[in-house]
Design an enzyme around this catalytic site. Structure first.
Site, PDB file in Angstrom:
ATOM      1  N   ALA A 102      -0.665  -8.786  -6.587  1.00 47.75           N
ATOM      2  CA  ALA A 102      -1.196  -9.810  -5.701  1.00 47.75           C
ATOM      3  C   ALA A 102      -2.415 -10.409  -6.671  1.00 47.75           C
ATOM      4  CB  ALA A 102      -1.564  -9.389  -4.351  1.00 47.75           C
ATOM      5  N   HIS A 159      -6.550  -6.245 -16.616  1.00 53.66           N
ATOM      6  CA  HIS A 159      -6.254  -4.974 -15.751  1.00 53.66           C
ATOM      7  C   HIS A 159      -5.495  -5.190 -14.611  1.00 53.66           C
ATOM      8  CE1 HIS A 159      -6.836  -1.254 -13.533  1.00 53.66           C
ATOM      9  NE2 HIS A 159      -6.916  -2.007 -12.367  1.00 53.66           N
ATOM     10  N   ASP A 218      -1.687   8.441 -12.900  1.00 53.89           N
ATOM     11  CA  ASP A 218      -2.396   9.245 -13.775  1.00 53.89           C
ATOM     12  C   ASP A 218      -2.373   8.919 -15.470  1.00 53.89           C
ATOM     13  OD1 ASP A 218      -3.051  10.101 -11.157  1.00 53.89           O
ATOM     14  OD2 ASP A 218      -2.185  12.171 -11.563  1.00 53.89           O
ATOM     15  N   LYS A 275       7.451   2.149   5.838  1.00 55.85           N
ATOM     16  CA  LYS A 275       6.472   1.271   5.407  1.00 55.85           C
ATOM     17  C   LYS A 275       6.292   1.594   3.627  1.00 55.85           C
ATOM     18  CE  LYS A 275       1.343   0.084   5.965  1.00 55.85           C
ATOM     19  NZ  LYS A 275       0.070   0.179   6.902  1.00 55.85           N
ATOM     20  N   LEU A 276       5.913   2.709   3.261  1.00 54.91           N
ATOM     21  CA  LEU A 276       5.721   3.195   1.897  1.00 54.91           C
ATOM     22  C   LEU A 276       7.050   2.693   1.299  1.00 54.91           C
ATOM     23  CD1 LEU A 276       4.031   4.470  -0.096  1.00 54.91           C
ATOM     24  CD2 LEU A 276       5.403   6.537   0.416  1.00 54.91           C
ATOM     25  N   THR A 277       8.406   2.846   1.575  1.00 60.78           N
ATOM     26  CA  THR A 277       9.384   2.125   1.069  1.00 60.78           C
ATOM     27  C   THR A 277       9.507   0.658   0.723  1.00 60.78           C
ATOM     28  OG1 THR A 277      11.092   3.938   2.105  1.00 60.78           O
ATOM     29  CG2 THR A 277      11.787   1.943   1.135  1.00 60.78           C
ATOM     30  N   ARG A 278       8.952  -0.318   1.683  1.00 59.05           N
ATOM     31  CA  ARG A 278       8.436  -1.326   1.462  1.00 59.05           C
ATOM     32  C   ARG A 278       7.477  -1.680   0.339  1.00 59.05           C
ATOM     33  NH1 ARG A 278       8.888  -1.375   7.092  1.00 59.05           N
ATOM     34  NH2 ARG A 278       6.522  -1.536   7.223  1.00 59.05           N
ATOM     35  N   LEU A 279       6.252  -0.864   0.636  1.00 60.93           N
ATOM     36  CA  LEU A 279       5.101  -0.928  -0.299  1.00 60.93           C
ATOM     37  C   LEU A 279       5.711  -0.794  -1.798  1.00 60.93           C
ATOM     38  CD1 LEU A 279       2.327   0.713   1.532  1.00 60.93           C
ATOM     39  CD2 LEU A 279       2.232  -1.740   0.857  1.00 60.93           C
ATOM     40  N   CYS A 280       6.588   0.177  -1.998  1.00 61.02           N
ATOM     41  CA  CYS A 280       6.998   0.501  -3.482  1.00 61.02           C
ATOM     42  C   CYS A 280       7.794  -0.634  -3.938  1.00 61.02           C
ATOM     43  CB  CYS A 280       7.837   2.032  -3.293  1.00 61.02           C
ATOM     44  SG  CYS A 280       6.937   3.381  -2.917  1.00 61.02           S
ATOM     45  N   ASN A 325      -0.910   1.230 -11.647  1.00 58.42           N
ATOM     46  CA  ASN A 325      -2.624   1.082 -11.795  1.00 58.42           C
ATOM     47  C   ASN A 325      -3.195   2.621 -12.058  1.00 58.42           C
ATOM     48  OD1 ASN A 325      -5.299   0.753 -11.249  1.00 58.42           O
ATOM     49  ND2 ASN A 325      -5.176  -0.433  -9.660  1.00 58.42           N
ATOM     50  N   PHE A 374      -0.808   3.612  -7.698  1.00 59.39           N
ATOM     51  CA  PHE A 374      -1.683   4.433  -8.660  1.00 59.39           C
ATOM     52  C   PHE A 374      -1.024   5.312  -9.259  1.00 59.39           C
ATOM     53  CE2 PHE A 374      -4.822   2.443  -5.791  1.00 59.39           C
ATOM     54  CZ  PHE A 374      -5.662   1.903  -6.792  1.00 59.39           C
ATOM     55  N   CYS A 386     -11.694   0.779 -11.375  1.00 60.54           N
ATOM     56  CA  CYS A 386     -10.592   0.014 -12.121  1.00 60.54           C
ATOM     57  C   CYS A 386     -11.294  -0.721 -13.072  1.00 60.54           C
ATOM     58  CB  CYS A 386      -9.823  -0.843 -11.272  1.00 60.54           C
ATOM     59  SG  CYS A 386      -8.679  -0.229 -10.272  1.00 60.54           S
TER      60      CYS A 386
END
Length: 397
Positions: free
Chosen positions: A315, A310, A222, A60-65, A343, A220, A169
């Site tokens: 999306a 910003h 820093d 799931k994280l791979t897809r999000l990235c 972000n 996100f 934000c």
């Protein structure tokens, strides 16, 4: 030479020249922690650091990235920190004390560095700073980060300070709105606006019970940002980049549960509802209407403006582009900032404005046209909209 003459109370404005008494952005600066994380290496590193072997979450994280469009971002978190504080990567540990020890120092260090960069670009001594506006959602202490920043920079003890905490934000543009008011109501003043953020305050191991955590990991970053704001730039020394014409803030009723952050013994936990991009899309035209009227523009003439937005996520940018029927290049600076830094919460608008200046100067050198008027926009908890009608002075002759 283009001009704008007294439309709905707006001052007559001449291209490239600042109006007397109007706040201008005189310099920009930025700073980052030393650890640059390419998006392609993030997933393996994060699951290794947190000793997690959940294949579903990893996929799931791979897809999000891939969907965030982020390519790189800077982070405070490091192997050294995890060795010293291994409990940060463990589930259910009371770690708020440790997190704040790291965050409080990190945001101050980055804020000092970003401020020094902005002051160097400004060209005047630090002793000429009269006001300090400090923005962060990454620390909690008393006295606040504004005092540690002022001390670290060697500002006068008489410098007038103000903090904006936990605005998320929208904090960078909110801080710019406040700095504008301070500059215009205190002739001769020079306001240093500083934002500084780190995700360590909310760093946690992956969990199926906290699906939004993975979005945060993928999106996100820093860093810190800084601006100098003042009226009536000193000729030959100060080089104004943007003039801030009109600023406004609006919250959308009954949306207080769309963006939520809760501070607990384990740090801060964020959640963002799926319909956030839709809510922003549904309300953006109404929010921008007054700005168009000030310029005497007709409904839907959005492409006559530049857009410094910003980049909360891809999306949100895509929804704005679709609803406002913007040309693809209108959000180039926002997309570049998202790609290069992620972000970075309140800081990101500084990076967007830097890219706006860069693109304006490139167009000027090649003989191209750049819009003189535009909007600086951000969206944060509330849901709060922040907007500033702005003149790009970098395009002037």
């Amino acid at each position: 030479m283009k001009d704008m003459k007294n439309i709905n109370g707006a001052q007559e404005a001449y291209r490239g020249k600042a109006n007397s008494g109007r706040a201008t952005i005189l310099a920009l600066g930025k700073a980052f922690p030393p650890h640059l994380v390419p998006q392609d290496y993030l997933v393996e590193g994060y699951f290794k650091d947190t000793s997690c072997d959940d294949l579903d979450l990893k996929q799931k994280l791979t897809r999000l990235c891939k969907t965030t469009t982020v390519k790189t971002r800077y982070v405070v978190m490091s192997e050294e920190i995890l060795k010293k504080y291994p409990e940060l990567a463990m589930e259910g540990q009371a770690t708020i004390k440790q997190r704040l020890e790291i965050c409080n120092k990190a945001v101050t260090d980055m804020a000092i560095e970003a401020s020094q960069a902005a002051i160097k670009n400004w060209g005047r001594p630090v002793s000429d700073v009269t006001h300090l506006v400090y923005v962060s959602s990454s620390e909690a202490r008393l006295p606040g980060g504004d005092l540690f920043l002022a001390s670290g920079l060697g500002l006068s003890p008489h410098t007038q300070r103000l903090m904006l905490y936990f605005m998320g934000c929208s904090g960078g543009v909110a801080g710019l709105r406040v700095a504008k008011d301070l500059a215009e109501n205190n002739p001769g003043s020079r306001v240093l606006l500083v934002t500084s953020e780190t995700t360590i305050i909310g760093y946690k191991p992956p969990s199926a019970n906290r699906p939004y955590d993975l979005v945060g990991v993928a999106l996100f970053g820093d860093g810190a940002g800084a601006m100098l704001i003042g009226t009536d730039p000193v000729f030959g020394i100060e080089r104004p980049l943007f003039e801030l014409q009109t600023a406004t803030q609006k919250f959308i009723p009954n949306t207080q549960n769309i963006i939520v952050g809760r501070l607990s013994e384990e740090g801060i936990s964020f959640s963002i509802a799926r319909d956030l991009p839709q809510i922003i899309e549904d309300n953006i035209e109404n929010f921008c209407e007054a700005f168009l009227q000030t310029l005497g523009l007709q409904e839907k003439e959005y492409n006559k403006l530049f857009w410094a937005v910003h980049p909360g996520g891809p999306a949100i940018l895509s929804r704005l582009e679709k609803r406002l029927e913007l040309l693809p290049e209108k959000l180039t600076a926002s997309r570049r900032a998202l790609m290069d830094y992620g972000n970075a919460s309140s800081n990101t608008i500084v990076y967007v404005l830097e890219y706006m200046v860069e693109e304006s100067l490139k167009k000027k050198m090649s003989g191209g046209e750049t819009e003189e008027w535009g909007l600086i926009l951000a969206f944060g908890p509330g849901i709060s909209f922040e907007g500033i009608l702005t003149r790009n002075l970098a395009v002037g002759a």
